[in-house]
Design a protein around this motif. Structure first.
Motif, PDB file in Angstrom:
ATOM      1  N   VAL A 147       0.834  -1.200   0.000  1.00  8.00           N
ATOM      2  CA  VAL A 147       0.000   0.000   0.000  1.00  8.00           C
ATOM      3  C   VAL A 147       0.869   1.251   0.000  1.00  8.00           C
ATOM      4  O   VAL A 147       0.628   2.198  -0.764  1.00  8.00           O
ATOM      5  N   ALA A 148       1.882   1.283   0.860  1.00  4.86           N
ATOM      6  CA  ALA A 148       2.761   2.453   0.910  1.00  4.86           C
ATOM      7  C   ALA A 148       3.453   2.666  -0.436  1.00  4.86           C
ATOM      8  O   ALA A 148       3.580   3.810  -0.907  1.00  4.86           O
ATOM      9  N   GLU A 149       3.899   1.583  -1.053  1.00  6.00           N
ATOM     10  CA  GLU A 149       4.548   1.711  -2.359  1.00  6.00           C
ATOM     11  C   GLU A 149       3.576   2.259  -3.398  1.00  6.00           C
ATOM     12  O   GLU A 149       3.955   3.095  -4.230  1.00  6.00           O
ATOM     13  N   TYR A 150       2.342   1.812  -3.357  1.00  3.55           N
ATOM     14  CA  TYR A 150       1.340   2.305  -4.303  1.00  3.55           C
ATOM     15  C   TYR A 150       1.067   3.794  -4.063  1.00  3.55           C
ATOM     16  O   TYR A 150       1.017   4.599  -5.014  1.00  3.55           O
ATOM     17  N   VAL A 151       0.896   4.169  -2.810  1.00  4.84           N
ATOM     18  CA  VAL A 151       0.556   5.563  -2.477  1.00  4.84           C
ATOM     19  C   VAL A 151       1.654   6.509  -2.947  1.00  4.84           C
ATOM     20  O   VAL A 151       1.401   7.529  -3.607  1.00  4.84           O
ATOM     21  N   PHE A 152       2.895   6.180  -2.647  1.00  5.92           N
ATOM     22  CA  PHE A 152       3.975   7.123  -2.943  1.00  5.92           C
ATOM     23  C   PHE A 152       4.527   6.976  -4.354  1.00  5.92           C
ATOM     24  O   PHE A 152       5.410   7.740  -4.751  1.00  5.92           O
ATOM     25  N   ALA A 153       3.964   6.020  -5.099  1.00  3.12           N
ATOM     26  CA  ALA A 153       4.277   5.970  -6.525  1.00  3.12           C
ATOM     27  C   ALA A 153       3.390   6.919  -7.322  1.00  3.12           C
ATOM     28  O   ALA A 153       3.685   7.204  -8.493  1.00  3.12           O
ATOM     29  N   GLN A 154       2.336   7.458  -6.678  1.00  2.00           N
ATOM     30  CA  GLN A 154       1.452   8.391  -7.366  1.00  2.00           C
ATOM     31  C   GLN A 154       2.150   9.740  -7.527  1.00  2.00           C
ATOM     32  O   GLN A 154       2.912  10.174  -6.642  1.00  2.00           O
ATOM     33  N   GLU A 155       1.871  10.392  -8.613  1.00  2.00           N
ATOM     34  CA  GLU A 155       2.549  11.650  -8.930  1.00  2.00           C
ATOM     35  C   GLU A 155       2.324  12.695  -7.836  1.00  2.00           C
ATOM     36  O   GLU A 155       1.185  13.003  -7.485  1.00  2.00           O
ATOM     37  N   GLY A 156       3.403  13.218  -7.309  1.00  2.00           N
ATOM     38  CA  GLY A 156       3.355  14.298  -6.333  1.00  2.00           C
ATOM     39  C   GLY A 156       3.126  13.869  -4.904  1.00  2.00           C
ATOM     40  O   GLY A 156       3.279  14.683  -3.983  1.00  2.00           O
ATOM     41  N   ALA A 157       2.783  12.601  -4.650  1.00  5.30           N
ATOM     42  CA  ALA A 157       2.439  12.172  -3.289  1.00  5.30           C
ATOM     43  C   ALA A 157       3.646  12.230  -2.354  1.00  5.30           C
ATOM     44  O   ALA A 157       3.579  12.819  -1.263  1.00  5.30           O
ATOM     45  N   ALA A 158       4.743  11.613  -2.739  1.00  2.00           N
ATOM     46  CA  ALA A 158       5.922  11.588  -1.877  1.00  2.00           C
ATOM     47  C   ALA A 158       6.465  12.993  -1.645  1.00  2.00           C
ATOM     48  O   ALA A 158       6.825  13.355  -0.516  1.00  2.00           O
ATOM     49  N   ALA A 159       6.515  13.804  -2.718  1.00  2.91           N
ATOM     50  CA  ALA A 159       7.030  15.170  -2.577  1.00  2.91           C
ATOM     51  C   ALA A 159       6.148  15.993  -1.652  1.00  2.91           C
ATOM     52  O   ALA A 159       6.646  16.806  -0.862  1.00  2.91           O
ATOM     53  N   PHE A 160       4.829  15.776  -1.745  1.00  2.00           N
ATOM     54  CA  PHE A 160       3.905  16.535  -0.891  1.00  2.00           C
ATOM     55  C   PHE A 160       4.089  16.173   0.576  1.00  2.00           C
ATOM     56  O   PHE A 160       4.198  17.057   1.443  1.00  2.00           O
TER      57      PHE A 160
END
Length: 323
Positions: free
Chosen positions: A246-259
């Motif tokens: 789930v974490a990998e999926y969430v932060f693979a989305q555009e802008g999620a990790a940077a936000f």
């Protein structure tokens, strides 16, 4: 039969540990022991009525001191005898003693000597203020001075100064609060008695679901509902944000990790100032729709990032398991 095909021999049972749920021993092992104090510590707060004794006591209580207000001085040795340096017992105690104890001045120094002879470190903090300030404070609170009797507030103040004159001279610290606000006095008390660990900021990063309502104690709220929801991915629906897929999926989305990382980085320089403003606890709330996937993964990531910067962080998931 190959070794890998042989049934594994179970470990010997521990009668004590096997009578409780499997998680409990692990939690006990993870709990840090309470470090022993070198010697019991006692602070006696006294001084002029209206000079801020109650506020000083509140500041000590916020620093995890055990506070006793309006203590008869003859009980000081007995109270000191109840203190301990072992485990989580009381080893830092503050006693507020003042003219409301009618026998306060007769034998106070004898009681103080007994406490020190018993091996307790004692500090005497005396709070004072000018007559004009004390009169103004009593008038604004619309309360009489405890010693004024049938006279004026100023009569009570002068009587109290006479009684306290000798005690002020032997105090370890005298604080004139005439120009202090209640917050200034609390800061001064913290400067005098706080250890470095007392002044550490405690950060609580909490995930939640907006459909269950905002956390009432949140200081900051972060909305991560702009990230695509793993709930709609059948392989991830039954998992939570604490699971790696789930974490990998969430932060693979555009802008999620940077936000999420940018949010933690934005707060980092501001967080220490909360301690200076007498707010040692901060709650950062991270929300998604149900509080199961996106907010949980984001809270864990923020917590890890803040820990890496040296902060003391606890991560909680308020609504996990409610769906």
């Amino acid at each position: 039969m190959d070794a890998q095909d042989r049934p594994q021999t179970s470990q010997a049972r521990d009668p004590l540990r096997d009578t409780v749920p499997i998680e409990i021993p692990a939690l006990d092992d993870a709990t840090p022991p309470v470090p022993p104090a070198e010697r019991p510590e006692m602070i006696i707060v006294t001084g002029m009525s209206g000079a801020g004794r109650s506020r000083a006591a509140n500041a000590l209580e916020d620093l995890d001191w055990y506070v006793v207000d309006n203590l008869p001085p003859q009980l000081l040795p007995a109270l000191a005898g109840m203190m301990t340096t072992v485990g989580a017992g009381v080893h830092r105690l503050a006693a507020v003693v003042d003219v409301r104890s009618r026998e306060f001045f007769a034998h106070f120094m004898d009681y103080l000597r007994k406490v020190r002879e018993a091996g307790t470190d004692v500090r005497l903090i005396f709070l004072d203020a000018s007559d004009a300030v004390l009169v103004r404070r009593f008038e604004s609170s619309r309360r009489p001075h405890p010693l004024q009797g049938t006279g004026s507030i100023l009569d009570g103040i002068q009587h109290e100064r006479t009684l306290l004159g000798g005690l002020k001279g032997v105090a370890d610290t005298v604080i004139d609060t005439s120009r202090y606000s209640v917050h200034d006095l609390a800061r001064r008390v913290r400067e005098l008695v706080a250890r470095e660990s007392d002044l550490a900021l405690r950060i609580n990063v909490m995930s939640f679901g907006f459909k269950y309502g905002l956390p009432l104690d949140a200081d900051h709220v972060l909305d991560v509902r702009f990230i695509p929801n793993p709930y709609w991915v059948s392989e991830l629906r039954h998992l939570t944000g604490r699971d790696a897929p789930v974490a990998e999926y969430v932060f693979a989305q555009e802008g999620a990790a940077a936000f999420v990382d940018g949010y933690a980085d934005l707060l980092t320089p501001a967080l220490p100032s909360y301690v200076n403003e007498l707010k040692p606890y901060v709650t950062l709330a991270v929300g998604c729709t149900g509080g199961k996937h996106r907010s949980v993964a984001s809270a864990e990531r923020i917590g890890a990032r803040l820990r890496h910067r040296g902060f003391e962080v606890v991560v909680q998931h308020r609504d996990l398991g409610r769906e």
